[in-house]
Design a protein around this motif. Structure first.
Motif, PDB file in Angstrom:
ATOM      1  N   LEU A 142       8.066  -8.559  -8.403  1.00 45.79           N
ATOM      2  CA  LEU A 142       7.193  -7.854  -8.992  1.00 45.79           C
ATOM      3  C   LEU A 142       6.294  -7.249  -8.030  1.00 45.79           C
ATOM      4  CD1 LEU A 142       5.977  -7.177 -11.692  1.00 45.79           C
ATOM      5  CD2 LEU A 142       4.799  -9.265 -11.756  1.00 45.79           C
ATOM      6  N   SER A 143       5.570  -7.999  -7.024  1.00 44.08           N
ATOM      7  CA  SER A 143       4.795  -7.403  -6.085  1.00 44.08           C
ATOM      8  C   SER A 143       5.263  -5.978  -5.398  1.00 44.08           C
ATOM      9  CB  SER A 143       4.210  -8.746  -5.163  1.00 44.08           C
ATOM     10  OG  SER A 143       5.523  -8.951  -4.240  1.00 44.08           O
ATOM     11  N   ARG A 175       5.105  -3.395  -7.952  1.00 47.18           N
ATOM     12  CA  ARG A 175       3.735  -3.055  -8.103  1.00 47.18           C
ATOM     13  C   ARG A 175       3.103  -1.894  -7.123  1.00 47.18           C
ATOM     14  NH1 ARG A 175       0.716  -8.237 -10.281  1.00 47.18           N
ATOM     15  NH2 ARG A 175       1.734  -7.976 -12.485  1.00 47.18           N
ATOM     16  N   ARG A 218       5.087   1.300  -7.335  1.00 46.43           N
ATOM     17  CA  ARG A 218       4.403   2.156  -8.652  1.00 46.43           C
ATOM     18  C   ARG A 218       3.295   2.894  -7.956  1.00 46.43           C
ATOM     19  NH1 ARG A 218       6.315  -1.222 -13.849  1.00 46.43           N
ATOM     20  NH2 ARG A 218       8.641  -0.912 -13.696  1.00 46.43           N
ATOM     21  N   TRP A 219       2.481   2.021  -7.591  1.00 48.28           N
ATOM     22  CA  TRP A 219       1.110   2.804  -7.202  1.00 48.28           C
ATOM     23  C   TRP A 219       1.358   3.496  -6.174  1.00 48.28           C
ATOM     24  CZ3 TRP A 219      -1.726   2.963  -2.690  1.00 48.28           C
ATOM     25  CH2 TRP A 219      -2.820   3.297  -2.630  1.00 48.28           C
TER      26      TRP A 219
END
Length: 150
Positions: free
Chosen positions: A56-57, A60, A63-64
Motif C-alpha cells: 500500500l505504501s 500511495r 499514485r501521488w
C-alpha cells in the motif's frame, strides 16, 4: 515483501455485506490509522495479478507522483498543442520544397487542397494525439501506478 491485498470468500451474501459495512482496525496493529478496506472482489479476469503483491505504501507514493505528473501535463498541455499546430501548418509544409518539389508545386496551384490542409491537418493531428493519450494513461496506471484491477 508484504502485500496489503487479500481475497476472502464468505459463505453467504449476508456475511459479505455485513463485513463490507464494518470498520475494521485493530488498536494492536503497528499502524492503527490504516483501516482494512473491504469491498466486493472484482472479476478474476479484471485482476492484474502481477500487481497484487505491491504494498500500500508503494502504491500511495506512485499514485501521488502520477497525480503530480498529470497536473504538470495539464499545465503544459499548450506546449504539445502549439507544437502540433506549428509542425503541420501549410507554411511548414512549403519548407519541404527541396524534399517534395512536385507535391509542393501542386499544393500551390490547388487552393482547395491547400485550404483543406491548412484547416483540417492540425485538427487531425490533435485528434491523433487525443487518441493516443488514453492508451498512455492506461499503460501508466498498470505499469507505473501498479493498479490492481482494470
Amino acid at each position: 515483501a508484504t502485500t496489503t491485498t487479500a481475497f476472502v470468500t464468505f459463505r453467504s451474501v449476508v456475511d459479505r455485506l455485513l463485513v463490507e459495512q464494518v470498520v475494521l482496525t485493530s488498536p494492536l496493529s503497528k499502524a492503527p490509522d490504516i483501516l482494512a478496506t473491504v469491498r466486493a472482489a472484482p472479476e478474476c479476469q479484471d485482476i492484474i495479478w502481477k500487481n497484487v503483491a505491491i504494498g500500500l505504501s508503494q502504491v500511495r507514493v506512485r499514485r501521488w507522483s502520477v497525480k503530480c505528473m498529470q497536473v504538470l501535463g495539464l499545465l503544459f498541455w499548450s506546449v504539445p498543442v502549439a507544437s502540433i499546430q506549428a509542425w503541420v501548418s501549410v507554411e511548414k509544409l512549403e519548407t519541404l520544397q527541396r524534399y517534395l518539389p512536385a507535391q509542393i508545386t501542386h499544393l500551390r496551384h490547388y487552393f482547395v487542397l491547400k485550404s483543406f490542409l491548412r484547416d483540417y491537418l492540425p485538427v487531425l493531428a490533435l485528434m491523433a494525439l487525443l487518441t493516443v493519450l488514453p492508451r498512455v494513461l492506461a499503460a501508466s496506471a498498470v505499469e507505473f501506478e501498479k493498479f490492481k484491477t482494470r
